[in-house]
Design a protein around this motif. Structure first.
Motif, PDB file in Angstrom:
ATOM      1  N   VAL A   1       0.655  -1.019  -0.300  1.00 30.74           N
ATOM      2  CA  VAL A   1       0.075  -0.579  -0.135  1.00 30.74           C
ATOM      3  C   VAL A   1       0.712   1.330  -0.146  1.00 30.74           C
ATOM      4  O   VAL A   1       0.662   2.529  -1.022  1.00 30.74           O
ATOM      5  CB  VAL A   1      -1.637  -0.105   1.438  1.00 30.74           C
ATOM      6  CG1 VAL A   1      -1.504   1.637   1.198  1.00 30.74           C
ATOM      7  CG2 VAL A   1      -1.818  -1.246   1.326  1.00 30.74           C
ATOM      8  N   ALA A   2       2.475   1.249   0.790  1.00 33.10           N
ATOM      9  CA  ALA A   2       2.807   2.121   1.240  1.00 33.10           C
ATOM     10  C   ALA A   2       3.447   2.829  -0.276  1.00 33.10           C
ATOM     11  O   ALA A   2       4.339   3.844  -0.614  1.00 33.10           O
ATOM     12  CB  ALA A   2       4.197   2.451   2.132  1.00 33.10           C
ATOM     13  N   SER A   3       3.663   1.932  -0.948  1.00 29.94           N
ATOM     14  CA  SER A   3       4.565   2.262  -2.551  1.00 29.94           C
ATOM     15  C   SER A   3       3.560   2.605  -3.451  1.00 29.94           C
ATOM     16  O   SER A   3       4.790   3.107  -4.006  1.00 29.94           O
ATOM     17  CB  SER A   3       5.089   1.165  -2.917  1.00 29.94           C
ATOM     18  OG  SER A   3       4.419  -0.081  -3.431  1.00 29.94           O
ATOM     19  N   ARG A   4       2.166   2.773  -3.160  1.00 27.31           N
ATOM     20  CA  ARG A   4       1.618   3.072  -4.096  1.00 27.31           C
ATOM     21  C   ARG A   4       1.321   5.123  -3.518  1.00 27.31           C
ATOM     22  O   ARG A   4       0.896   5.184  -4.390  1.00 27.31           O
ATOM     23  CB  ARG A   4       0.359   2.456  -3.893  1.00 27.31           C
ATOM     24  CG  ARG A   4       0.807   1.508  -4.846  1.00 27.31           C
ATOM     25  CD  ARG A   4      -0.809  -0.114  -5.128  1.00 27.31           C
ATOM     26  NE  ARG A   4      -1.277  -0.816  -6.037  1.00 27.31           N
ATOM     27  CZ  ARG A   4      -1.053  -2.444  -5.759  1.00 27.31           C
ATOM     28  NH1 ARG A   4      -1.263  -2.247  -4.108  1.00 27.31           N
ATOM     29  NH2 ARG A   4      -0.801  -2.898  -6.809  1.00 27.31           N
ATOM     30  N   LEU A   5       1.870   4.624  -2.695  1.00 25.01           N
ATOM     31  CA  LEU A   5       1.739   6.068  -2.171  1.00 25.01           C
ATOM     32  C   LEU A   5       2.987   6.786  -1.821  1.00 25.01           C
ATOM     33  O   LEU A   5       3.040   8.571  -1.443  1.00 25.01           O
ATOM     34  CB  LEU A   5       1.161   6.358  -1.173  1.00 25.01           C
ATOM     35  CG  LEU A   5      -0.453   5.463  -0.048  1.00 25.01           C
ATOM     36  CD1 LEU A   5      -0.957   5.090   0.711  1.00 25.01           C
ATOM     37  CD2 LEU A   5      -1.846   6.418  -1.135  1.00 25.01           C
ATOM     38  N   ALA A   6       4.210   5.931  -2.161  1.00 22.57           N
ATOM     39  CA  ALA A   6       5.448   6.793  -2.300  1.00 22.57           C
ATOM     40  C   ALA A   6       5.799   7.111  -0.889  1.00 22.57           C
ATOM     41  O   ALA A   6       6.271   8.209  -0.777  1.00 22.57           O
ATOM     42  CB  ALA A   6       5.313   7.643  -3.323  1.00 22.57           C
ATOM     43  N   ALA A   7       5.135   6.524  -0.089  1.00 25.66           N
ATOM     44  CA  ALA A   7       5.382   6.514   2.177  1.00 25.66           C
ATOM     45  C   ALA A   7       7.095   6.114   2.099  1.00 25.66           C
ATOM     46  O   ALA A   7       7.736   5.346   1.289  1.00 25.66           O
ATOM     47  CB  ALA A   7       4.814   5.914   2.517  1.00 25.66           C
ATOM     48  N   SER A   8       7.308   6.805   2.480  1.00 28.20           N
ATOM     49  CA  SER A   8       8.428   6.215   3.091  1.00 28.20           C
ATOM     50  C   SER A   8       9.461   4.994   3.521  1.00 28.20           C
ATOM     51  O   SER A   8       7.921   4.603   4.151  1.00 28.20           O
ATOM     52  CB  SER A   8       9.592   7.602   4.274  1.00 28.20           C
ATOM     53  OG  SER A   8       8.562   7.877   4.924  1.00 28.20           O
ATOM     54  N   THR A   9      10.406   4.296   3.889  1.00 26.89           N
ATOM     55  CA  THR A   9      10.635   3.382   4.695  1.00 26.89           C
ATOM     56  C   THR A   9      10.654   4.109   6.593  1.00 26.89           C
ATOM     57  O   THR A   9       9.574   2.786   7.030  1.00 26.89           O
ATOM     58  CB  THR A   9      12.467   3.069   4.891  1.00 26.89           C
ATOM     59  OG1 THR A   9      12.026   2.288   3.199  1.00 26.89           O
ATOM     60  CG2 THR A   9      11.945   1.934   5.418  1.00 26.89           C
TER      61      THR A   9
END
Length: 189
Positions: free
Chosen positions: A76-84
């Motif tokens: 989910v986070a990769s689609r939102l460009a969320a940081s590690t």
């Protein structure tokens, strides 16, 4: 050698042996972070076999929970460009919420950073999670096998020592009886 000495030596040998074999086995299988196998082999090793068995179960289920949560959050986070960092906050938070209810799954909370912080941009998070999970679970199983094997050996040694002591006591008592019997025989003459 006393029971405590035998158990202490067995604990030392099984912990160091499990760590070494866990590492070597993971390396031989081509797992990239074999150190997690060595760490896991030692982490599951407790003083008593039933404690190690409980630790093993928690390690397996907690690792699987951590993998599932981390992969889900990362997808989910990769689609939102969320940081590690944000992925770690969310995945550890979800696992912590579950661990409050099921403390034996505590390993789930550190599984998240292990996966996220060893991930490479070129490798899918699922692949990284499966590799880290394999290393951890392999080490945990090696730790349990070493503990089980040590228990078999220790039980056999303790049984042998007990038999020797009983035999020695029996011989000692038999010698005393024989001595008294001979003395009584001599007095009668």
């Amino acid at each position: 050698m006393g029971k405590n000495s035998i158990r202490a030596i067995a604990f030392i040998l099984r912990c160091s042996g499990a760590a070494t074999v866990g590492y070597d086995l993971a390396s031989a299988l081509g797992l990239h972070e074999a150190l997690w196998a060595a760490m896991s082999a030692v982490i599951v090793s407790q003083e008593h076999l039933h404690e190690t068995r409980s630790s093993l179960l928690g390690r397996i289920l907690g690792t699987l929970l951590g993998i599932g949560v981390t992969v889900g959050v990362s997808e989910v986070a990769s689609r939102l460009a969320a940081s590690t960092t944000l992925q770690m906050v969310v995945s550890v938070g979800i696992c912590a919420l579950m661990v409050r209810e099921f403390p034996k799954l505590r390993v789930a909370m550190w599984t998240c950073p292990i996966i996220l912080l060893t991930a490479q941009p070129s490798a899918p998070i699922v692949l990284v999670a499966l590799r880290r999970g394999s290393e951890v679970l392999l080490g945990a199983m090696v730790g349990w096998v070493f503990h089980w094997g040590a228990e078999v050996v220790v039980d056999a040694l303790e049984s042998r020592v007990l038999n020797l002591r009983q035999h020695h006591a029996s011989q000692h008592m038999h010698g005393r009886y024989r001595g008294r019997h001979c003395n009584q025989h001599h007095k009668a003459e």
